[in-house]
Design a protein around this motif. Structure first.
Motif, PDB file in Angstrom:
ATOM      1  N   ASP A 163      35.568  37.924  35.141  1.00  0.00           N
ATOM      2  CA  ASP A 163      36.335  38.534  34.055  1.00  0.00           C
ATOM      3  C   ASP A 163      35.752  39.919  33.765  1.00  0.00           C
ATOM      4  O   ASP A 163      34.920  40.085  32.880  1.00  0.00           O
ATOM      5  CB  ASP A 163      36.256  37.634  32.821  1.00  0.00           C
ATOM      6  CG  ASP A 163      37.146  38.102  31.698  1.00  0.00           C
ATOM      7  OD1 ASP A 163      38.028  38.953  31.951  1.00  0.00           O
ATOM      8  OD2 ASP A 163      36.966  37.626  30.564  1.00  0.00           O
ATOM      9  N   ASN A 164      36.194  40.923  34.521  1.00  0.00           N
ATOM     10  CA  ASN A 164      35.639  42.271  34.424  1.00  0.00           C
ATOM     11  C   ASN A 164      36.449  43.208  33.543  1.00  0.00           C
ATOM     12  O   ASN A 164      36.225  44.408  33.547  1.00  0.00           O
ATOM     13  CB  ASN A 164      35.524  42.881  35.829  1.00  0.00           C
ATOM     14  CG  ASN A 164      34.487  42.180  36.668  1.00  0.00           C
ATOM     15  OD1 ASN A 164      33.559  41.581  36.153  1.00  0.00           O
ATOM     16  ND2 ASN A 164      34.661  42.234  37.975  1.00  0.00           N
ATOM     17  N   GLY A 165      37.391  42.704  32.795  1.00  0.00           N
ATOM     18  CA  GLY A 165      38.286  43.557  32.018  1.00  0.00           C
ATOM     19  C   GLY A 165      37.587  44.370  30.941  1.00  0.00           C
ATOM     20  O   GLY A 165      37.878  45.554  30.750  1.00  0.00           O
TER      21      GLY A 165
ATOM     22  N   LYS B  17      29.166  39.418  28.587  1.00  0.00           N
ATOM     23  CA  LYS B  17      29.803  38.561  29.594  1.00  0.00           C
ATOM     24  C   LYS B  17      29.073  38.655  30.929  1.00  0.00           C
ATOM     25  O   LYS B  17      28.943  37.656  31.642  1.00  0.00           O
ATOM     26  CB  LYS B  17      31.270  38.953  29.777  1.00  0.00           C
ATOM     27  CG  LYS B  17      32.160  38.443  28.682  1.00  0.00           C
ATOM     28  CD  LYS B  17      33.609  38.713  29.024  1.00  0.00           C
ATOM     29  CE  LYS B  17      34.495  37.995  28.048  1.00  0.00           C
ATOM     30  NZ  LYS B  17      35.863  37.884  28.521  1.00  0.00           N
TER      31      LYS B  17
ATOM     32  N   VAL C 269      29.749  35.523  33.509  1.00  0.00           N
ATOM     33  CA  VAL C 269      31.211  35.434  33.539  1.00  0.00           C
ATOM     34  C   VAL C 269      31.806  36.666  34.217  1.00  0.00           C
ATOM     35  O   VAL C 269      32.842  36.578  34.864  1.00  0.00           O
ATOM     36  CB  VAL C 269      31.764  35.276  32.100  1.00  0.00           C
ATOM     37  CG1 VAL C 269      33.266  35.226  32.088  1.00  0.00           C
ATOM     38  CG2 VAL C 269      31.169  34.043  31.439  1.00  0.00           C
ATOM     39  N   ALA C 270      31.161  37.803  34.064  1.00  0.00           N
ATOM     40  CA  ALA C 270      31.626  39.063  34.660  1.00  0.00           C
ATOM     41  C   ALA C 270      30.582  39.560  35.655  1.00  0.00           C
ATOM     42  O   ALA C 270      29.413  39.180  35.595  1.00  0.00           O
ATOM     43  CB  ALA C 270      31.867  40.109  33.577  1.00  0.00           C
TER      44      ALA C 270
END
Length: 153
Positions: free
Chosen positions: A26-28, A67, A72-73
């Motif tokens: 999740d790199n947003g 994150k 997660v990222a």
């Protein structure tokens, strides 16, 4: 193997299949922080956009970095760069705000002697000679005329 009622052999099974693909990082937030940080630094001259985008870049950078630390990222560097650029955009916007607020007013320059002063109600004229000294060809003329304006309140 051949069955007289079936013209072809039964289908073979394909096996257990492929294992599930790993979760996509999740790199947003890190990417958004980097983009907002760059834009806030560029638009720091507009003060308001620089402040708003800088604050958003710092927030998104902190969330993206958290994150990345949790796993997660995978873009910890982007999130950190966005956080730093957002902070620089904030600092540049604050510097522009201080600069704009400390600029002298136009009235202090003395370029426009009369300006648009609503308190000036009457303009009288005095006669002046060629060197600017009182007197001259209109020394005996009336005090009203298009010679040298002098504002009076």
């Amino acid at each position: 193997m051949n069955n007289p009622g079936l013209p072809y052999a039964p289908p073979l099974s394909y096996g257990p299949g492929l294992p599930p693909s790993p979760a996509v990082p999740d790199n947003g937030f890190g990417t958004a922080a980097l983009v907002l940080g760059i834009v806030s630094l560029v638009l720091a001259i507009s003060v308001v956009l620089g402040l708003v985008l800088g604050v958003l870049a710092v927030i998104f950078g902190a969330v993206g970095r958290a994150k990345a630390v949790r796993g997660v990222a995978s873009n910890r560097g982007q999130a950190m760069a966005g956080l730093i650029l957002g902070a620089l955009g904030l600092a540049a916007s604050v510097a522009m705000l201080v600069l704009v607020l400390n600029l002298p007013d136009e009235e202090e320059h003395g370029d426009d002697r009369y300006g648009d002063d609503p308190d000036v109600t009457d303009v009288t004229y005095r006669a002046a000679g060629p060197s600017g000294a009182p007197g001259g060809y209109a020394a005996g003329a009336s005090a009203r005329g298009p010679l040298v304006p002098a504002a009076s309140r």
